[in-house]
Design an enzyme around this catalytic site. Structure first.
Site, PDB file in Angstrom:
ATOM      1  N   LYS A  44     -72.753  26.752 -34.909  1.00 41.70           N
ATOM      2  CA  LYS A  44     -73.395  28.023 -34.586  1.00 41.70           C
ATOM      3  C   LYS A  44     -72.424  29.080 -34.047  1.00 41.70           C
ATOM      4  O   LYS A  44     -72.701  30.287 -34.150  1.00 41.70           O
ATOM      5  CB  LYS A  44     -74.516  27.793 -33.575  1.00 41.70           C
ATOM      6  N   SER A  91     -73.967  18.789 -38.503  1.00 38.14           N
ATOM      7  CA  SER A  91     -74.024  20.154 -37.987  1.00 38.14           C
ATOM      8  C   SER A  91     -73.848  20.284 -36.483  1.00 38.14           C
ATOM      9  O   SER A  91     -73.530  21.367 -35.996  1.00 38.14           O
ATOM     10  CB  SER A  91     -75.344  20.809 -38.398  1.00 38.14           C
TER      11      SER A  91
END
Length: 424
Positions: free
Chosen positions: A61, A317
């Site tokens: 992110k 992720s």
């Protein structure tokens, strides 16, 4: 094109990955693309893991948030305050960016956010962040954040539905193609709001169009699959928040437009399989991932025939997993494999009833892991909630048969969500 940029002329989505790569140079880690022997042997394929769990702030992110805020600062040199809403990784990415770029960030998080995540946001952002705990859910927190940004005339940093956020995430694709010299047959990508998947489509459609991109969603939050089915982003009627990093009620318009034409397939996976994948990675490879971080690997099972002998990349992720969730993760994995069962058991009101249950009903490898008994029902029998862990799924039917034959069975709870949820 000579750079990884994509213009969707029909929809007007422009993703400038080249500019994002320049902004992120020296800021984010070029995370490893490593061969995973365990899953390669399991599926008879060359399975490579893109380790964004090793990224700064322990998730990808930071790429999108840093690119977006930096691009805003290039256009507005007076920018000194941004706003976002997040229950986890996006908040940490914005916080880290705020500290690096010395911009104030007001970050809205739900009141229910675990203390550990709030502490992480404050740690990454230091004095540059102000955390506001508002609302019981992300949607309520997000609404408050957007209203605050509008009142204060501040820029809102969206977690996924923004071309510059997507471009930041897309730099993962550039790294993958640089790190692997041979053609990549399949790329498995976790999908929440769709920003990461849209970024991969942006890169691979230009630089490796033969690669099949498979999006993987949690079964309780399959918003991209619904959007593609309906032809537009559509809010889910119900949302299961267990895979919190991918629990999005409605995908973004920009990410949908790219994914609709660029994803080869969108899969859904059960929470139990996600949990088993988390445990496999930890126990066999000493890799820690959060539920959303395990989605891509969990999706391989549905493609086990297609990927044999192929080069497959899975994006891990993130690794922001709260250690207090481990027991819940193990429980869900056992339930998924049919190794954990809950019953209402009717015990005769006589001495030795429990001893008889253990000796005559349970198999040699069965284990009672939960027991709650109330001796209040009637003079003949009392009900108990009993959780039993099995060594093999095949032990379930003999256990059930013996309970019924000897009068202990009252009800099976695993398939009764309202009752069963009280135990989990």
């Amino acid at each position: 094109m000579t750079v990884a940029e994509r213009k969707n002329h029909d929809k007007g989505v422009f993703i400038d990955v080249s500019a994002a790569a320049q902004r992120l140079s020296g800021v984010v880690n070029e995370t490893p693309l490593s061969l995973n022997t365990t899953y390669s042997e399991l599926f008879g394929a060359i399975v490579l893991l893109k380790r964004e769990d090793l990224q700064t702030v322990r998730s990808y992110k930071i790429r999108g948030s840093y690119n977006k805020i930096s691009a805003l600062m290039e256009r507005d040199t007076k920018l000194n305050h941004v706003v976002c809403a997040s229950a986890g990784n996006h908040a940490q990415g914005v916080a880290d960016t705020a500290k690096k770029r010395q911009v104030k960030a007001t970050i809205f998080m739900p009141v229910t956010t675990p203390k550990q995540k709030i502490e992480q946001v404050n740690m990454f952002g230091d004095q540059w962040v102000d955390v506001k705990l508002i609302g019981d859910t992300f949607d309520q927190s997000n609404d408050a954040a957007m209203a605050f940004a509008q009142r204060q005339q501040l820029r809102f940093i969206h977690p996924f539905d923004d071309p510059e956020v997507i471009a930041g995430q897309a730099t993962i694709g550039l790294e993958i193609l640089k790190q692997h010299n041979e053609p990549i047959d399949y790329l498995f990508v976790p999908v929440g709001g769709g920003g990461l998947a849209a970024g991969m489509v942006s890169v691979f459609s230009q630089l490796s169009p033969e690669t099949k991109i498979i999006g993987v969603e949690p079964s309780g939050a399959a918003s991209m699959g619904l959007a593609i089915e309906r032809g537009r982003p559509t809010a889910l009627a119900q949302l299961d928040r267990f895979v919190d990093g991918a629990a999005v009620c409605q995908v973004g318009q920009h990410s949908f437009e790219l994914c609709q034409s660029g994803l080869t397939d969108v899969l859904t996976v059960d929470d139990g399989l996600v949990c088993q994948t988390i445990l496999n990675l930890y126990n066999k490879d000493a890799i820690v991932v959060e539920p959303a971080g395990a989605l891509s690997l969990a999706g391989l099972q549905q493609y086990q025939e297609q990927i044999k002998g192929k080069h497959v990349v899975c994006i891990l992720s993130g690794s922001n997993n709260d250690i207090t969730r481990i027991e819940e993760i193990r429980e869900k994995a056992l339930l998924y494999h049919g190794l954990k069962h809950y019953f209402l058991v009717r015990f005769p009101q006589r001495a030795g009833a429990l001893k008889s249950f253990v000796a005559d009903i349970l198999g040699a490898n069965d284990d009672i892991t939960y027991f709650q008994y109330q001796k209040k029902h009637n003079r003949e029998s009392g009900l108990a909630v009993v959780g039993i862990e099995l060594k093999s799924e095949s032990d379930f039917e003999p256990l059930m048969d013996k309970m019924k034959a000897q009068g202990f069975f009252s009800d099976y709870l695993n398939h009764q969500p309202e009752l069963f949820s009280l135990l989990m």
